[in-house]
Every structure is written in structure tokens, then in C-alpha cells.
Scaffold this motif. Structure first.
Motif, PDB file in Angstrom:
ATOM      1  N   ASN A  49     -91.610  72.169 -24.878  1.00  0.00           N
ATOM      2  CA  ASN A  49     -92.188  71.283 -24.067  1.00  0.00           C
ATOM      3  C   ASN A  49     -92.461  71.967 -22.513  1.00  0.00           C
ATOM      4  O   ASN A  49     -93.532  71.660 -22.202  1.00  0.00           O
ATOM      5  CB  ASN A  49     -91.175  70.110 -23.613  1.00  0.00           C
ATOM      6  CG  ASN A  49     -91.802  68.979 -22.864  1.00  0.00           C
ATOM      7  OD1 ASN A  49     -92.710  68.488 -23.371  1.00  0.00           O
ATOM      8  ND2 ASN A  49     -91.241  68.692 -21.665  1.00  0.00           N
ATOM      9  N   LYS A  50     -91.702  72.968 -22.179  1.00  0.00           N
ATOM     10  CA  LYS A  50     -92.187  73.706 -21.039  1.00  0.00           C
ATOM     11  C   LYS A  50     -93.379  74.641 -21.389  1.00  0.00           C
ATOM     12  O   LYS A  50     -94.332  74.607 -20.360  1.00  0.00           O
ATOM     13  CB  LYS A  50     -90.697  74.458 -20.460  1.00  0.00           C
ATOM     14  CG  LYS A  50     -90.793  74.880 -19.129  1.00  0.00           C
ATOM     15  CD  LYS A  50     -89.358  75.475 -18.872  1.00  0.00           C
ATOM     16  CE  LYS A  50     -89.443  76.299 -17.518  1.00  0.00           C
ATOM     17  NZ  LYS A  50     -87.998  76.821 -17.353  1.00  0.00           N
ATOM     18  N   TYR A  51     -93.123  75.552 -22.384  1.00  0.00           N
ATOM     19  CA  TYR A  51     -94.366  76.424 -22.261  1.00  0.00           C
ATOM     20  C   TYR A  51     -95.515  76.105 -23.467  1.00  0.00           C
ATOM     21  O   TYR A  51     -96.403  76.997 -23.488  1.00  0.00           O
ATOM     22  CB  TYR A  51     -93.507  77.630 -22.974  1.00  0.00           C
ATOM     23  CG  TYR A  51     -92.496  78.005 -22.177  1.00  0.00           C
ATOM     24  CD1 TYR A  51     -92.856  78.545 -20.581  1.00  0.00           C
ATOM     25  CD2 TYR A  51     -91.210  78.223 -22.490  1.00  0.00           C
ATOM     26  CE1 TYR A  51     -91.855  78.903 -19.806  1.00  0.00           C
ATOM     27  CE2 TYR A  51     -90.048  78.479 -21.396  1.00  0.00           C
ATOM     28  CZ  TYR A  51     -90.536  78.913 -19.964  1.00  0.00           C
ATOM     29  OH  TYR A  51     -89.398  79.331 -18.932  1.00  0.00           O
ATOM     30  N   GLN A  52     -95.306  74.921 -24.096  1.00  0.00           N
ATOM     31  CA  GLN A  52     -96.395  74.426 -24.738  1.00  0.00           C
ATOM     32  C   GLN A  52     -97.114  75.633 -25.751  1.00  0.00           C
ATOM     33  O   GLN A  52     -96.261  76.367 -26.191  1.00  0.00           O
ATOM     34  CB  GLN A  52     -97.271  73.673 -23.961  1.00  0.00           C
ATOM     35  CG  GLN A  52     -96.846  72.450 -23.410  1.00  0.00           C
ATOM     36  CD  GLN A  52     -96.763  71.402 -24.242  1.00  0.00           C
ATOM     37  OE1 GLN A  52     -97.610  70.890 -25.067  1.00  0.00           O
ATOM     38  NE2 GLN A  52     -95.853  70.319 -23.918  1.00  0.00           N
ATOM     39  N   THR A  80    -101.409  72.627 -39.767  1.00  0.00           N
ATOM     40  CA  THR A  80    -100.531  71.358 -39.911  1.00  0.00           C
ATOM     41  C   THR A  80    -100.677  70.482 -38.742  1.00  0.00           C
ATOM     42  O   THR A  80    -101.335  70.688 -37.793  1.00  0.00           O
ATOM     43  CB  THR A  80     -99.076  71.613 -39.917  1.00  0.00           C
ATOM     44  OG1 THR A  80     -98.569  72.054 -38.756  1.00  0.00           O
ATOM     45  CG2 THR A  80     -98.810  72.888 -40.858  1.00  0.00           C
ATOM     46  N   LYS A  81    -100.108  69.251 -38.915  1.00  0.00           N
ATOM     47  CA  LYS A  81    -100.297  68.176 -37.664  1.00  0.00           C
ATOM     48  C   LYS A  81     -99.438  68.681 -36.619  1.00  0.00           C
ATOM     49  O   LYS A  81     -99.234  67.785 -35.688  1.00  0.00           O
ATOM     50  CB  LYS A  81     -99.766  66.874 -38.325  1.00  0.00           C
ATOM     51  CG  LYS A  81    -100.613  66.208 -39.179  1.00  0.00           C
ATOM     52  CD  LYS A  81    -101.124  64.836 -38.625  1.00  0.00           C
ATOM     53  CE  LYS A  81    -102.185  64.029 -39.371  1.00  0.00           C
ATOM     54  NZ  LYS A  81    -101.679  63.474 -40.656  1.00  0.00           N
ATOM     55  N   LEU A  82     -98.727  69.758 -36.760  1.00  0.00           N
ATOM     56  CA  LEU A  82     -97.690  70.012 -35.651  1.00  0.00           C
ATOM     57  C   LEU A  82     -98.262  70.228 -34.321  1.00  0.00           C
ATOM     58  O   LEU A  82     -99.428  71.093 -34.341  1.00  0.00           O
ATOM     59  CB  LEU A  82     -96.943  71.165 -35.914  1.00  0.00           C
ATOM     60  CG  LEU A  82     -95.456  71.225 -36.764  1.00  0.00           C
ATOM     61  CD1 LEU A  82     -95.085  72.576 -36.895  1.00  0.00           C
ATOM     62  CD2 LEU A  82     -94.505  70.194 -36.252  1.00  0.00           C
ATOM     63  N   ARG A  83     -97.893  69.567 -33.095  1.00  0.00           N
ATOM     64  CA  ARG A  83     -98.717  69.910 -31.814  1.00  0.00           C
ATOM     65  C   ARG A  83     -97.752  70.802 -31.186  1.00  0.00           C
ATOM     66  O   ARG A  83     -96.743  71.360 -31.704  1.00  0.00           O
ATOM     67  CB  ARG A  83     -98.285  68.553 -31.000  1.00  0.00           C
ATOM     68  CG  ARG A  83     -99.546  67.295 -31.541  1.00  0.00           C
ATOM     69  CD  ARG A  83     -99.481  66.352 -30.591  1.00  0.00           C
ATOM     70  NE  ARG A  83    -100.174  65.163 -31.079  1.00  0.00           N
ATOM     71  CZ  ARG A  83     -99.324  64.012 -31.142  1.00  0.00           C
ATOM     72  NH1 ARG A  83     -98.026  64.132 -30.824  1.00  0.00           N
ATOM     73  NH2 ARG A  83     -99.849  62.899 -31.890  1.00  0.00           N
ATOM     74  N   ALA A  84     -98.283  71.466 -30.133  1.00  0.00           N
ATOM     75  CA  ALA A  84     -97.489  72.412 -29.394  1.00  0.00           C
ATOM     76  C   ALA A  84     -95.916  72.287 -28.875  1.00  0.00           C
ATOM     77  O   ALA A  84     -95.386  73.218 -28.990  1.00  0.00           O
ATOM     78  CB  ALA A  84     -98.227  72.993 -28.186  1.00  0.00           C
ATOM     79  N   SER A  85     -96.059  71.105 -28.647  1.00  0.00           N
ATOM     80  CA  SER A  85     -94.534  70.651 -28.362  1.00  0.00           C
ATOM     81  C   SER A  85     -93.600  70.164 -29.269  1.00  0.00           C
ATOM     82  O   SER A  85     -92.519  69.886 -29.128  1.00  0.00           O
ATOM     83  CB  SER A  85     -94.770  69.532 -27.346  1.00  0.00           C
ATOM     84  OG  SER A  85     -95.255  68.503 -27.771  1.00  0.00           O
ATOM     85  N   GLU A  86     -94.137  70.204 -30.659  1.00  0.00           N
ATOM     86  CA  GLU A  86     -93.214  69.912 -31.820  1.00  0.00           C
ATOM     87  C   GLU A  86     -92.787  70.964 -32.777  1.00  0.00           C
ATOM     88  O   GLU A  86     -93.207  71.720 -32.863  1.00  0.00           O
ATOM     89  CB  GLU A  86     -94.114  68.745 -32.476  1.00  0.00           C
ATOM     90  CG  GLU A  86     -94.569  67.690 -31.941  1.00  0.00           C
ATOM     91  CD  GLU A  86     -95.613  66.517 -32.508  1.00  0.00           C
ATOM     92  OE1 GLU A  86     -95.642  65.480 -32.275  1.00  0.00           O
ATOM     93  OE2 GLU A  86     -96.260  67.320 -33.435  1.00  0.00           O
TER      94      GLU A  86
END
Ligand SMILES: Cc1cc2nc3c(=O)[nH]c(=O)nc-3n(C[C@H](O)[C@H](O)[C@H](O)COP(=O)(O)OP(=O)(O)OC[C@H]3O[C@@H](n4cnc5c(N)ncnc54)[C@H](O)[C@@H]3O)c2cc1C
Length: 283
Positions: A19-22, A156-162
């Protein structure tokens, strides 16, 4: 450029870092796919987050009629698991065809799926099993079918914070069977073509069929027309399998021609459907 390195001990700590570094952060699990990209400088993260110390991330359990596998469980742990061998023997078998014992000791189920290599062995078999994945972030946790999680070549559907936390496999209560086969240059290599099938049967033949062709397109592909054709077949013993599919999905491969990929896929599809059917009859 400096690279900062982290070893979180819980999923929450890992999610806080993401979440911090995305986009400046990259997760590393077994490193079996990522190390190559790091060495070649294809991926140059500013923050590398090693997941190996997240002990809560490696487990295999049965809960509510489903098999739940932590994303950090290694291929070898799944291959050797008495629970997986008892509940889904054909799934356990797939792992023995992944690379070498060394690769299987490091590589994780979550890393394999998140990497989304179309030649990977796990997505096709998990797709026919109707698996879901649990995706978490700092403050959210969602489940989605693996089929919609994988969106393309290494995508994939993964976002940077996931990140991936868990893989959930429903256990069929019906008489069922499954099978997976791949064609590769040597045993343990990535697939040039692969196929997976899952079949449920009742007194009037096949009641449900799921079929996936892997390693030919940009991602594993479900063959829904073929699945429909299989419905109701087999009540008299014989199956009529015509595994043709849209050849325009076949991607270029440096090792084999598109024609070869198509022909060998059809052989693999026929084999896995027949084997899954035989296994369902014996279940
Ligand atoms: C010699 C060799 C042979 C192989 N043969 C095969 C084979 O036959 N069949 C096959 O299927 N695979 C094969 N592989 C790949 C192997 O299965 C890898 O282990 C797997 O693809 C990646 O898992 P990993 O844990 O090593 O992930 P890593 O390499 O650490 O990471 C891969 C990617 O996934 C991301 N990631 C890792 N964990 C998570 C998570 N929990 N949530 C979100 N993102 C995450 C990383 O950020 C990275 O982008 C082979 C690899 C090698 C080196």
C-alpha cells in the motif's frame, strides 16, 4: 539505483508495504520466475518484498467441503500432502511434472498463478476444478473465480496494492474425475500445449464437463462448446470427442509451429477427457 529489501512476517505487514510503495514495490515468493526477470533487469523494483517469512501463508486444509491452500504453499508441499493426495489425487500428480524437485521446493502456488505464464501447469487444472482465489490488500479481502483472475499473457486482475492470499478448490460430491496432460520437450519443462478436464457423471451419462486448453493461447482457455457437446454423453459407455477449437487463439512459439500446437492439443484434449471420464466411472 538502490533497492530496499523487506521480510514481512504477516500478510498484513506485506499489504501495508504494498500500500505504501504501490508500483515501486515487487513481491517475491519462491523466486523461480521472478529471479530470472530481476537478473535480466526486465523488472527493476525499488522495494523488494520477500514473502518467505510469512508462516501463516503456507497451509493446506479442508473446510466446508472445500480445499484451501495458502498462496505461499510450495509445489512440493502440495505434491506430498496426504490430504491433497486423498481428496484430489490427479491434482497432486500435476505437481510432480513441474520443473525439478529444487524448483518445486521453492516455487509457490500463489507465485505460479500471479505470474500467469500461459505455459504454466496449475491454472488449467485449477480452472476445470472451479477454483477461486482470495485477493487481499491493506483493508480489503475479495474472492474471485480463477477464470476471471487471469486476464492475459503474464497478466492478472491484481492491482499494485493487492496480493494473493489463498486458493480455494470446491470438492465435488458427485461421481467425478479429472485429468491433466502436457506436451513438453523434456519431462518437467514448461508446456508447449496442455489440456485439463473435469467430468461429473450420473445415471444418464455426463452431467457436467469442464475442459481447458493451456499453453496455446495468451492464457488458458475454456472450451465451452466442447463442454456442451460432452453433456449427456457416455450413458452407453462410448464418448464421441471432437476437440476442435478456434485456431486463431494459438500464439507464436519459438519451439513449435502453430499447426503442431493445434494437433498436439487435440490429442491431449481427447486423452484428458477420456481419462477424466474413466476416473469418474471408477469414483
Ligand atoms: C527450471 C524451471 C522449470 C519450471 N517448470 C515449470 C513447469 O513445468 N510448470 C509450471 O507451471 N511452472 C514451472 N516453473 C515455474 C515455477 O512453477 C514457479 O515457481 C512459479 O511460476 C512462480 O512461483 P514462485 O513462488 O517462484 O514466484 P516468484 O518467482 O517469486 O514470483 C512470480 C510472480 O508472482 C508474484 N507473486 C508471488 N507471490 C505472490 C502472491 N502471493 N501474491 C501476488 N503476487 C505474487 C511476484 O511478484 C512475481 O511477479 C519452472 C521454473 C523453473 C525455474
Amino acid at each position: 539505483m538502490n533497492m530496499f529489501y523487506y521480510e514481512p512476517k504477516t500478510f498484513q505487514e506485506a499489504c501495508d508495504l504494498l500500500n505504501k510503495y504501490q508500483d515501486d514495490a515487487k513481491l517475491i515468493a519462491g523466486g523461480q520466475s521472478l529471479m530470472i526477470l530481476l537478473r535480466q533487469k526486465v523488472v527493476v523494483p525499488e522495494h523488494l518484498i520477500n514473502l518467505k517469512n510469512i508462516k501463516e501463508g503456507a497451509y493446506i486444509k479442508e473446510e466446508g467441503g472445500e480445499l484451501k491452500i495458502g498462496a505461499l504453499t510450495t509445489h512440493r508441499q502440495i505434491e506430498k500432502s496426504p490430504l491433497v493426495r486423498e481428496k484430489l489425487p490427479a491434482f497432486a500428480e500435476v505437481f510432480s511434472g513441474i520443473g525439478s524437485v529444487q524448483v518445486r521446493n521453492w516455487g509457490t502456488i500463489g507465485g505460479n498463478l500471479a505470474h500467469s505464464d500461459p505455459a504454466g501447469d496449475l491454472a488449467p487444472i485449477l480452472m476445470v476444478l472451479g477454483a477461486r482465489v482470495r485477493v487481499i490488500s491493506k483493508s480489503n479481502s475479495n474472492e474471485m473465480p480463477l477464470e476471471s483472475f487471469i486476464t492475459g499473457y503474464l497478466e492478472t486482475k491484481l492491482r499494485a496494492s493487492e496480493m494473493l492470499q489463498e486458493i480455494i478448490i470446491p470438492l465435488s460430491k458427485a461421481k467425478s474425475g479429472m485429468a491433466y496432460e502436457k506436451e513438453s520437450v523434456r519431462a518437467g519443462d514448461m508446456a508447449m500445449a496442455s489440456a485439463a478436464a473435469f467430468i461429473e457423471i450420473g445415471s444418464k451419462g455426463i452431467t457436467r464437463a469442464k475442459v481447458v486448453v493451456g499453453a496455446v493461447g495468451e492464457m488458458p482457455i475454456r472450451l465451452e462448446n466442447l463442454e456442451k457437446e460432452l453433456q449427456g454423453q457416455g450413458s452407453k459407455g462410448e464418448l464421441h470427442i471432437d476437440p476442435k477449437f478456434d485456431q486463431s487463439i494459438i500464439r507464436m512459439d519459438p519451439y513449435v509451429s502453430k499447426e503442431y500446437k493445434y494437433e498436439i492439443s487435440k490429442v491431449k484434449l481427447r486423452n484428458v477427457i477420456q481419462t477424466a471420464f474413466e476416473r469418474a466411472k471408477q469414483a
